[in-house]
Design a protein around this motif. Sequence first.
Motif, PDB file in Angstrom:
ATOM      1  N   ALA A 264      54.306   3.068  60.529  1.00  0.00           N
ATOM      2  CA  ALA A 264      54.628   3.934  59.388  1.00  0.00           C
ATOM      3  C   ALA A 264      56.115   4.321  59.333  1.00  0.00           C
ATOM      4  N   PRO A 265      56.765   4.709  60.463  1.00  0.00           N
ATOM      5  CA  PRO A 265      58.196   5.035  60.380  1.00  0.00           C
ATOM      6  C   PRO A 265      59.044   3.847  59.920  1.00  0.00           C
ATOM      7  N   PHE A 266      58.704   2.646  60.387  1.00  0.00           N
ATOM      8  CA  PHE A 266      59.438   1.454  59.972  1.00  0.00           C
ATOM      9  C   PHE A 266      59.261   1.212  58.475  1.00  0.00           C
ATOM     10  N   SER A 267      58.039   1.467  57.991  1.00  0.00           N
ATOM     11  CA  SER A 267      57.757   1.260  56.578  1.00  0.00           C
ATOM     12  C   SER A 267      58.572   2.209  55.700  1.00  0.00           C
ATOM     13  N   LYS A 268      58.693   3.462  56.113  1.00  0.00           N
ATOM     14  CA  LYS A 268      59.457   4.441  55.332  1.00  0.00           C
ATOM     15  C   LYS A 268      60.936   4.068  55.276  1.00  0.00           C
ATOM     16  N   VAL A 269      61.468   3.642  56.418  1.00  0.00           N
ATOM     17  CA  VAL A 269      62.876   3.252  56.442  1.00  0.00           C
ATOM     18  C   VAL A 269      63.091   1.989  55.614  1.00  0.00           C
ATOM     19  N   LEU A 387      72.358  10.523  47.917  1.00  0.00           N
ATOM     20  CA  LEU A 387      71.145  10.595  48.729  1.00  0.00           C
ATOM     21  C   LEU A 387      70.746  12.035  48.993  1.00  0.00           C
ATOM     22  N   GLY A 388      71.654  12.778  49.580  1.00  0.00           N
ATOM     23  CA  GLY A 388      71.326  14.150  49.891  1.00  0.00           C
ATOM     24  C   GLY A 388      71.437  15.064  48.674  1.00  0.00           C
ATOM     25  N   ALA A 389      71.093  16.297  48.842  1.00  0.00           N
ATOM     26  CA  ALA A 389      71.104  17.241  47.727  1.00  0.00           C
ATOM     27  C   ALA A 389      72.488  17.874  47.561  1.00  0.00           C
ATOM     28  N   LYS A 390      72.866  18.145  46.305  1.00  0.00           N
ATOM     29  CA  LYS A 390      74.079  18.884  45.955  1.00  0.00           C
ATOM     30  C   LYS A 390      75.318  18.297  46.619  1.00  0.00           C
ATOM     31  N   GLY A 391      75.504  17.000  46.454  1.00  0.00           N
ATOM     32  CA  GLY A 391      76.741  16.383  46.932  1.00  0.00           C
ATOM     33  C   GLY A 391      76.759  16.065  48.409  1.00  0.00           C
ATOM     34  N   SER A 393      76.341  14.097  51.798  1.00  0.00           N
ATOM     35  CA  SER A 393      76.349  12.674  52.147  1.00  0.00           C
ATOM     36  C   SER A 393      75.379  12.366  53.276  1.00  0.00           C
ATOM     37  N   SER A 394      74.579  13.351  53.650  1.00  0.00           N
ATOM     38  CA  SER A 394      73.622  13.130  54.734  1.00  0.00           C
ATOM     39  C   SER A 394      72.377  12.435  54.205  1.00  0.00           C
ATOM     40  N   LEU A 395      71.649  11.847  55.118  1.00  0.00           N
ATOM     41  CA  LEU A 395      70.419  11.147  54.753  1.00  0.00           C
ATOM     42  C   LEU A 395      69.309  12.153  54.473  1.00  0.00           C
ATOM     43  N   PRO A 396      68.319  11.760  53.652  1.00  0.00           N
ATOM     44  CA  PRO A 396      67.144  12.629  53.479  1.00  0.00           C
ATOM     45  C   PRO A 396      66.490  12.901  54.833  1.00  0.00           C
ATOM     46  N   LYS A 397      65.907  14.068  54.962  1.00  0.00           N
ATOM     47  CA  LYS A 397      65.349  14.463  56.252  1.00  0.00           C
ATOM     48  C   LYS A 397      64.246  13.511  56.707  1.00  0.00           C
TER      49      LYS A 397
END
Length: 516
Positions: A264-269, A387-391, A393-397
Amino acid sequence: MFDLRAIFKLYGSSSDEGYRITLRNLDCLRTEFMPWYEKKLVETHACSMGELFSSLALLLRLLSDLNRTALELLTYGDKNSNAKLVRFSELCSTGVASAVENMPICVDDAWLRTFLTVVGVKAKEWNANFPTSKGMPAKAQECCKTLQTMCAEVGREVEALAVVSERWTPMLEHLRQLKNEVSIPVDQFCKTVRVHTGGRESNGMGVEGEGGVIIGAVYAEALAKRERVVADLSYAVADPKVRRALNLEHESDVLLSKMDMLLAPFSKVATFLMNDLQRSGAMIHFSEKLEREELERLQVAIKHLADREIDDRGPVDADDDGAGGGSGGNAKDKKNGDVAIEGEPFRRGTARLLELYVVVDYGIDQLLTLLLHMSQIKITVSKPGNLGAKGSSSLPKYISVSIEGMRSFDLEMFTALFSDWRQRVGEQRSCRASQGALTLYQKAQDAFERVEAEVEVAKATQVELDEMRQGVVHEWTTLYDTLKTACMREFQEDVTIRFQRPADYAWFTDAPQVPK
């Protein structure tokens, strides 16, 4: 540092126009769309599978030349009243015809095994029964000698192709899975429409048309027919080989479902990489430099892991003595002897990925190496705010959590599950050798599904017919989505399907769906 877009270019680019097809009738899904789909599969795999296609083309060309020479020899045999030459020439011609009569546009492992078996048997038969040409004209003797050389060469080319096909078995099985992904739902939908409309395609169930209300089944007749079909199905299921095959299918599905959960983690990535990486301008980095072949395998793995479509086969009838729903059937009342075991859902992409490695020597080692490379990736974002919220540059959690999940992957558990699954897949292949019993079961199962639909239509009220019609509408929507998804994923083609007489099919193509 590695840009995933470079891998995508290896597999072609999408068409601006897409593929638009206008169908005369519903059967054109089989006769026009499916041939186009298989041609595209050949185009997309021709370069990577060039060795296999070249070897197959050489054998097919040789069979064509052999057939032409056999017909030439037949002419000489007729002119000189040589019955042996005539019989042998006809033996060669009919042998070639039987070998290639059902050749698909896109070959797969199942067809190729049958083809090699048939041609191998025919080649031995030709070489063992070659007649003498003594006393014949010089040209006839020369033709006979050429044909004899060709017959011997066919045997050698069959052996050479068998060796090549062994190396390409995973990809051949992959092609079969891609074909089945589209052809099975197409066939099922065509069958559904014909069952629920009395054999016709236009107009909906219970809708007035030129021929009146389209409901042909009489309830009593449908029940009598059902009893006969149930008896046939019970007889087929009673065969121990069929029962074992059904049990193996269920056990394989359970193991696939467990491996799917671990992946499942591989699938999400993978889904993130396929859907968001290029749009965001993000880059992925590997801890070590990968060879081109490894990158290509990784591209295939990412495509399969990103496939979120669920394969829920439903109940699998294996241990019950009565007539079962079989793979893909619906749960029935226990008193009717239907259903004993519930099938396990899993992502189809996971199954396709694992099937690429199940028949390869040390396949589990190759697969684990691939997963290890994927677990060590690092993703950087070059366009803030995408990707991230409000500018940010981090990845979604959830991606960060999934990457951590990949790095804590339970290798031992996955290896054990894969080993058990591989054992059952091998036994399933052995069961397929009993084609007679399994074919009888499949025919009885198909007949059972058709008659169940006929019974439901025959006893239905108008309200129930409307609900059935909504079911057909939903099935068409699902099928259309499957066709578009498969074509976009495999060859980046945006498929659009229309009918020449849209009014005849508007009852399921344009009808609004009732929320369930």
